[in-house]
Scaffold this motif. Structure first.
Motif, PDB file in Angstrom:
ATOM      1  N   ALA A 175       0.725  -1.154  -0.030  1.00  0.00           N
ATOM      2  CA  ALA A 175       0.044   0.172   0.054  1.00  0.00           C
ATOM      3  C   ALA A 175       0.730   1.350   0.077  1.00  0.00           C
ATOM      4  CB  ALA A 175      -0.939  -0.017   1.171  1.00  0.00           C
ATOM      5  N   ALA A 176       1.917   1.242   0.669  1.00  0.00           N
ATOM      6  CA  ALA A 176       2.776   2.486   0.784  1.00  0.00           C
ATOM      7  C   ALA A 176       4.049   2.197  -0.412  1.00  0.00           C
ATOM      8  CB  ALA A 176       3.573   2.630   2.064  1.00  0.00           C
ATOM      9  N   ASP A 177       3.869   1.283  -1.162  1.00  0.00           N
ATOM     10  CA  ASP A 177       4.947   1.088  -2.208  1.00  0.00           C
ATOM     11  C   ASP A 177       6.466   1.284  -1.686  1.00  0.00           C
ATOM     12  OD1 ASP A 177       5.620   0.808  -4.928  1.00  0.00           O
ATOM     13  OD2 ASP A 177       5.829   2.980  -5.243  1.00  0.00           O
ATOM     14  N   ARG A 178       6.623   0.400  -0.708  1.00  0.00           N
ATOM     15  CA  ARG A 178       7.842   0.161   0.239  1.00  0.00           C
ATOM     16  C   ARG A 178       8.341  -1.380   0.145  1.00  0.00           C
ATOM     17  NH1 ARG A 178       8.662   4.426   3.737  1.00  0.00           N
ATOM     18  NH2 ARG A 178       8.179   6.529   2.614  1.00  0.00           N
ATOM     19  N   THR A 179       7.844  -2.074  -0.981  1.00  0.00           N
ATOM     20  CA  THR A 179       7.955  -3.672  -0.688  1.00  0.00           C
ATOM     21  C   THR A 179       9.820  -3.961  -0.786  1.00  0.00           C
ATOM     22  OG1 THR A 179       7.686  -3.629  -3.160  1.00  0.00           O
ATOM     23  CG2 THR A 179       5.995  -4.331  -1.832  1.00  0.00           C
ATOM     24  N   GLU A 180      10.435  -2.832  -1.269  1.00  0.00           N
ATOM     25  CA  GLU A 180      11.762  -3.010  -1.467  1.00  0.00           C
ATOM     26  C   GLU A 180      12.562  -2.958  -0.147  1.00  0.00           C
ATOM     27  OE1 GLU A 180      11.618   1.237  -1.044  1.00  0.00           O
ATOM     28  OE2 GLU A 180      10.484  -0.205  -1.847  1.00  0.00           O
ATOM     29  N   ARG A 181      11.947  -2.705   0.934  1.00  0.00           N
ATOM     30  CA  ARG A 181      12.473  -2.626   2.311  1.00  0.00           C
ATOM     31  C   ARG A 181      12.436  -3.964   2.867  1.00  0.00           C
ATOM     32  NH1 ARG A 181      13.415   2.751   4.004  1.00  0.00           N
ATOM     33  NH2 ARG A 181      14.452   1.535   5.577  1.00  0.00           N
ATOM     34  N   ARG A 191      15.860 -10.539   2.722  1.00  0.00           N
ATOM     35  CA  ARG A 191      14.520 -10.933   2.668  1.00  0.00           C
ATOM     36  C   ARG A 191      13.206 -10.067   3.301  1.00  0.00           C
ATOM     37  NH1 ARG A 191      14.062 -16.623   5.329  1.00  0.00           N
ATOM     38  NH2 ARG A 191      12.460 -17.087   3.651  1.00  0.00           N
ATOM     39  N   ARG A 192      12.235 -10.072   2.844  1.00  0.00           N
ATOM     40  CA  ARG A 192      10.952  -9.600   3.654  1.00  0.00           C
ATOM     41  C   ARG A 192      10.307 -10.690   4.065  1.00  0.00           C
ATOM     42  NH1 ARG A 192       5.759  -6.824   2.776  1.00  0.00           N
ATOM     43  NH2 ARG A 192       5.599  -7.427   0.583  1.00  0.00           N
TER      44      ARG A 192
END
Length: 234
Positions: A175-181, A191-192
């Motif tokens: 939702a926050a477009d932060r999947t690279e974190r 890994r996430r």
């Protein structure tokens, strides 16, 4: 007219059994000023009640639920949040494996918005995780209020257990477009595997994975910090 929304800050944190720098751990959480903390690998053995209370005190929070009954999953809250009911689950034990579980609390924030917060930590064994995810998801589906679910899933997006828990919910990182974190490990982030999901009625205002010198000392996982807007009652 837009219905009123109530802000809530949630931190999800695998604290590695408090085996790292506990002063740094407390400083990280206090600096984040969360309303709710979902802990994985919290106190779960000898004197677990006293240890859980001490952990909450070090964070400036109070104990809502968890500990030994949920096998180290702990829910902590600020004084903004009133806890109305709690429950814990232990997942069935596979011989030779680690016990796993989940903790749940129904809450009211600022006397205006109700929500159910849930925390879990799934197995490192890929054969065990899907059935644990199914039980966790069953509990989430039965929750009486909009759900906030935080977990160390021990697998990444698109894998079977992740897909089960995520179904019908909003992945806060997406939702926050932060999947690279990435959330694991602090020594070598690759890994996430630490996720926070919310009911679609809840708005994700902000999402971050706190990667600092302090968080790299405090645990082997990075904490996930999310700012939400909850629908007010009525």
């Amino acid at each position: 007219m837009t219905p009123p929304r109530v802000p809530l800050r949630v931190l999800s944190y695998n604290i590695h059994g408090q085996r790292d720098d506990t002063a740094a751990l407390a400083e990280v959480v206090r600096a984040a000023s969360p309303d709710v903390v979902v802990v994985q690998e919290g106190p779960r053995r000898f004197r677990w009640r006293a240890k859980t209370a001490a952990l909450a005190s070090s964070f400036g929070l109070v104990v809502a639920a968890g500990g030994l009954p949920s096998l180290g999953n702990v829910l902590l809250t600020s004084l903004r949040v009133r806890v109305t009911s709690t429950r814990c689950r232990r997942f069935p034990l596979t011989p030779g494996r680690h016990l796993r579980g989940a903790a749940y609390a129904d809450c009211l924030v600022d006397g205006a918005a109700r929500f159910t917060v849930a925390g879990s930590h799934l197995s490192t064994d890929p054969a065990e995780r899907p059935s644990q995810a199914e039980l966790f998801k069953r509990d989430l589906a039965a929750a009486p209020h909009p759900v906030i679910a935080a977990a160390d899933l021990n697998e990444e997006p698109g894998w079977p257990a992740w897909a089960v828990v995520a179904q019908g919910l909003t992945d806060a990182a997406v939702a926050a477009d932060r999947t690279e974190r990435l959330t694991y490990s602090c020594a070598d982030p690759r890994r996430r595997i630490d996720a926070l999901f919310v009911d679609p009625r809840i708005t994700v205002r902000d999402y971050d994975v706190l990667d600092t010198a302090l968080t790299r000392r405090a645990s082997d996982h990075f904490p996930v910090l999310v700012d939400l807007l909850l629908p007010a009652d009525g």
